[in-house]
Design a protein around this motif. Sequence first.
Motif, PDB file in Angstrom:
ATOM      1  N   LEU A   4     -43.197  38.218 -17.990  1.00 49.19           N
ATOM      2  CA  LEU A   4     -42.020  38.882 -18.555  1.00 49.19           C
ATOM      3  C   LEU A   4     -42.351  40.302 -19.005  1.00 49.19           C
ATOM      4  N   GLY A   5     -43.563  40.491 -19.517  1.00 48.02           N
ATOM      5  CA  GLY A   5     -43.988  41.826 -19.917  1.00 48.02           C
ATOM      6  C   GLY A   5     -44.036  42.780 -18.743  1.00 48.02           C
ATOM      7  N   GLN A   6     -44.505  42.289 -17.592  1.00 49.28           N
ATOM      8  CA  GLN A   6     -44.570  43.109 -16.391  1.00 49.28           C
ATOM      9  C   GLN A   6     -43.177  43.490 -15.893  1.00 49.28           C
ATOM     10  N   TYR A   7     -42.205  42.624 -16.129  1.00 47.85           N
ATOM     11  CA  TYR A   7     -40.839  42.877 -15.680  1.00 47.85           C
ATOM     12  C   TYR A   7     -39.926  43.292 -16.832  1.00 47.85           C
ATOM     13  N   SER A   8     -40.511  43.796 -17.904  1.00 49.80           N
ATOM     14  CA  SER A   8     -39.703  44.147 -19.079  1.00 49.80           C
ATOM     15  C   SER A   8     -38.685  45.239 -18.770  1.00 49.80           C
ATOM     16  N   MET A   9     -39.061  46.219 -17.960  1.00 50.98           N
ATOM     17  CA  MET A   9     -38.123  47.279 -17.590  1.00 50.98           C
ATOM     18  C   MET A   9     -36.945  46.702 -16.814  1.00 50.98           C
ATOM     19  N   ASP A  10     -37.229  45.799 -15.893  1.00 46.78           N
ATOM     20  CA  ASP A  10     -36.170  45.181 -15.092  1.00 46.78           C
ATOM     21  C   ASP A  10     -35.187  44.423 -15.977  1.00 46.78           C
ATOM     22  N   ILE A  11     -35.725  43.658 -16.923  1.00 52.80           N
ATOM     23  CA  ILE A  11     -34.883  42.867 -17.820  1.00 52.80           C
ATOM     24  C   ILE A  11     -34.047  43.783 -18.714  1.00 52.80           C
ATOM     25  N   TYR A  12     -34.688  44.783 -19.256  1.00 55.91           N
ATOM     26  CA  TYR A  12     -34.005  45.710 -20.162  1.00 55.91           C
ATOM     27  C   TYR A  12     -32.854  46.437 -19.474  1.00 55.91           C
ATOM     28  N   LEU A  13     -33.089  46.906 -18.248  1.00 53.69           N
ATOM     29  CA  LEU A  13     -32.092  47.717 -17.563  1.00 53.69           C
ATOM     30  C   LEU A  13     -31.004  46.902 -16.881  1.00 53.69           C
ATOM     31  N   LEU A  14     -31.351  45.727 -16.356  1.00 59.52           N
ATOM     32  CA  LEU A  14     -30.440  45.016 -15.463  1.00 59.52           C
ATOM     33  C   LEU A  14     -29.760  43.800 -16.072  1.00 59.52           C
ATOM     34  N   SER A  15     -30.344  43.217 -17.112  1.00 55.62           N
ATOM     35  CA  SER A  15     -29.793  41.969 -17.644  1.00 55.62           C
ATOM     36  C   SER A  15     -28.365  42.148 -18.161  1.00 55.62           C
ATOM     37  N   TRP A  16     -28.057  43.366 -18.637  1.00 52.36           N
ATOM     38  CA  TRP A  16     -26.718  43.617 -19.172  1.00 52.36           C
ATOM     39  C   TRP A  16     -25.644  43.322 -18.130  1.00 52.36           C
ATOM     40  N   PHE A  17     -25.872  43.726 -16.867  1.00 50.37           N
ATOM     41  CA  PHE A  17     -24.869  43.535 -15.824  1.00 50.37           C
ATOM     42  C   PHE A  17     -24.585  42.051 -15.590  1.00 50.37           C
ATOM     43  N   PHE A  18     -25.635  41.250 -15.647  1.00 50.66           N
ATOM     44  CA  PHE A  18     -25.467  39.808 -15.447  1.00 50.66           C
ATOM     45  C   PHE A  18     -24.872  39.155 -16.692  1.00 50.66           C
ATOM     46  N   GLN A  19     -25.289  39.630 -17.863  1.00 48.60           N
ATOM     47  CA  GLN A  19     -24.767  39.050 -19.095  1.00 48.60           C
ATOM     48  C   GLN A  19     -23.290  39.379 -19.291  1.00 48.60           C
ATOM     49  N   ILE A  20     -22.877  40.586 -18.924  1.00 48.97           N
ATOM     50  CA  ILE A  20     -21.459  40.924 -19.080  1.00 48.97           C
ATOM     51  C   ILE A  20     -20.619  40.089 -18.128  1.00 48.97           C
ATOM     52  N   SER A  21     -21.170  39.752 -16.955  1.00 47.21           N
ATOM     53  CA  SER A  21     -20.460  38.861 -16.033  1.00 47.21           C
ATOM     54  C   SER A  21     -20.300  37.481 -16.655  1.00 47.21           C
ATOM     55  N   SER A  22     -21.354  37.023 -17.332  1.00 49.26           N
ATOM     56  CA  SER A  22     -21.286  35.734 -18.024  1.00 49.26           C
ATOM     57  C   SER A  22     -20.241  35.753 -19.134  1.00 49.26           C
ATOM     58  N   MET A  23     -20.189  36.847 -19.884  1.00 53.02           N
ATOM     59  CA  MET A  23     -19.233  36.952 -20.988  1.00 53.02           C
ATOM     60  C   MET A  23     -17.794  36.895 -20.484  1.00 53.02           C
ATOM     61  N   VAL A  24     -17.539  37.611 -19.391  1.00 50.62           N
ATOM     62  CA  VAL A  24     -16.197  37.599 -18.802  1.00 50.62           C
ATOM     63  C   VAL A  24     -15.861  36.209 -18.276  1.00 50.62           C
ATOM     64  N   LEU A  25     -16.821  35.589 -17.599  1.00 49.36           N
ATOM     65  CA  LEU A  25     -16.609  34.251 -17.036  1.00 49.36           C
ATOM     66  C   LEU A  25     -16.264  33.233 -18.119  1.00 49.36           C
ATOM     67  N   ILE A  26     -17.057  33.203 -19.184  1.00 46.39           N
ATOM     68  CA  ILE A  26     -16.900  32.178 -20.217  1.00 46.39           C
ATOM     69  C   ILE A  26     -15.669  32.426 -21.085  1.00 46.39           C
ATOM     70  N   SER A  27     -15.528  33.637 -21.579  1.00 47.34           N
ATOM     71  CA  SER A  27     -14.484  33.892 -22.584  1.00 47.34           C
ATOM     72  C   SER A  27     -13.125  34.238 -21.999  1.00 47.34           C
ATOM     73  N   ILE A  28     -13.108  34.894 -20.844  1.00 48.97           N
ATOM     74  CA  ILE A  28     -11.830  35.336 -20.285  1.00 48.97           C
ATOM     75  C   ILE A  28     -11.341  34.434 -19.158  1.00 48.97           C
ATOM     76  N   ILE A  29     -12.219  34.133 -18.205  1.00 46.48           N
ATOM     77  CA  ILE A  29     -11.792  33.323 -17.065  1.00 46.48           C
ATOM     78  C   ILE A  29     -11.690  31.847 -17.448  1.00 46.48           C
ATOM     79  N   LEU A  30     -12.777  31.302 -18.026  1.00 47.97           N
ATOM     80  CA  LEU A  30     -12.779  29.884 -18.406  1.00 47.97           C
ATOM     81  C   LEU A  30     -12.159  29.646 -19.777  1.00 47.97           C
ATOM     82  N   LYS A  31     -11.994  30.714 -20.555  1.00 48.91           N
ATOM     83  CA  LYS A  31     -11.384  30.652 -21.897  1.00 48.91           C
ATOM     84  C   LYS A  31     -12.093  29.649 -22.813  1.00 48.91           C
TER      85      LYS A  31
END
Length: 357
Positions: free
Chosen positions: A276-303
Amino acid sequence: MSNSIIKEINYVKGIAIILVFIGHAATPSFLDRPYNYEFLVQIIYSFHMSLFFFISGILSYKVLDMNLKENYLHFIKLKFFRLLVPFFTISFITNFIIIIFKQLLNDPLSIENLLNMFKTMLLYPENGVMGALWFLYTLFIIIAISPLITKLPIKIVLTASLLLNIFVPQYKNFLSFSRLSFFLVYFLIGLYFRKYYLDKKKINFKDMSTFKKFIVSILSIMLITFYSYIITNQINIPKYILSTLNFLCGIFGIILIFIIIEKIKNLRVLHILSYLGQYSMDIYLLSWFFQISSMVLISIILKISNYTIFFISNLLIGSLCIPFSKYFLRKFKIFRFLFFGEIDQPSLHQQPTSLNN
């Protein structure tokens, strides 16, 4: 830097990026954050970014002996690629997404609004759509000034940076000034820690007795818990006392993480932390895009209004950023440059460049 030091730093970055990942997953966006999650996030936020700046200082140790006339401009160029190219890439992508959504909703942006978006990105990074990128922006400025200020005596540099940490008010967002003032001291402590501990072994942390480590760990946990309780419950105390507690949380949090690493050094979990330390930059920069998709899916689409389900989904879907980066983005030289600031083609066995390198 020896392989053993690199491994230990990757362990620490592994823990730090896990804390960042959890903090972002437990966002109050879309759903109100319950008290227990709020308390957890405040514990994490009390020291996790201080830890990253400390590690950044360790990894930037060469600035202490830099020949400014011969090396400074080349050094700044490399750090611009490493930090600001990803900053601008992700910022442009997120702003472009906002523009597209507004077009789809028949709410197009005016020229003035577009200019304000760029102004915010360049001058007030914390206020932008991707405000979490303030770390790259702030770290670049700190690294840029560090070869200059470290030419001064160490006592003056550390004292001045400590005063900035405690007395500069929050929310001075122009050029990320408040963040710079707050985190500069941890970066400098990392620099000098590298010089006096890792180089000259004047501080021998590993020889600290088990009893002393236990006492320091308990004090660290108590301090961090006390501070987090104050923030979570919005208890009103004098701001400079609060700032001092915040500074101490950063210091003791860093020490606590190193004690934990030393304690679990023989466990297999270290392999996961190193990865995870080796991929810390990847997680920091990219996880937001996947997490925001999860937030929309759970709270808005699936309610779904259950925050625990929301949080777990953000963790699981957010973790997809690692295979996406490893098996797609990092396969292309142009993406490695745009998203991670990597200039040269990595060899077959080269590890990804991680956050703070």
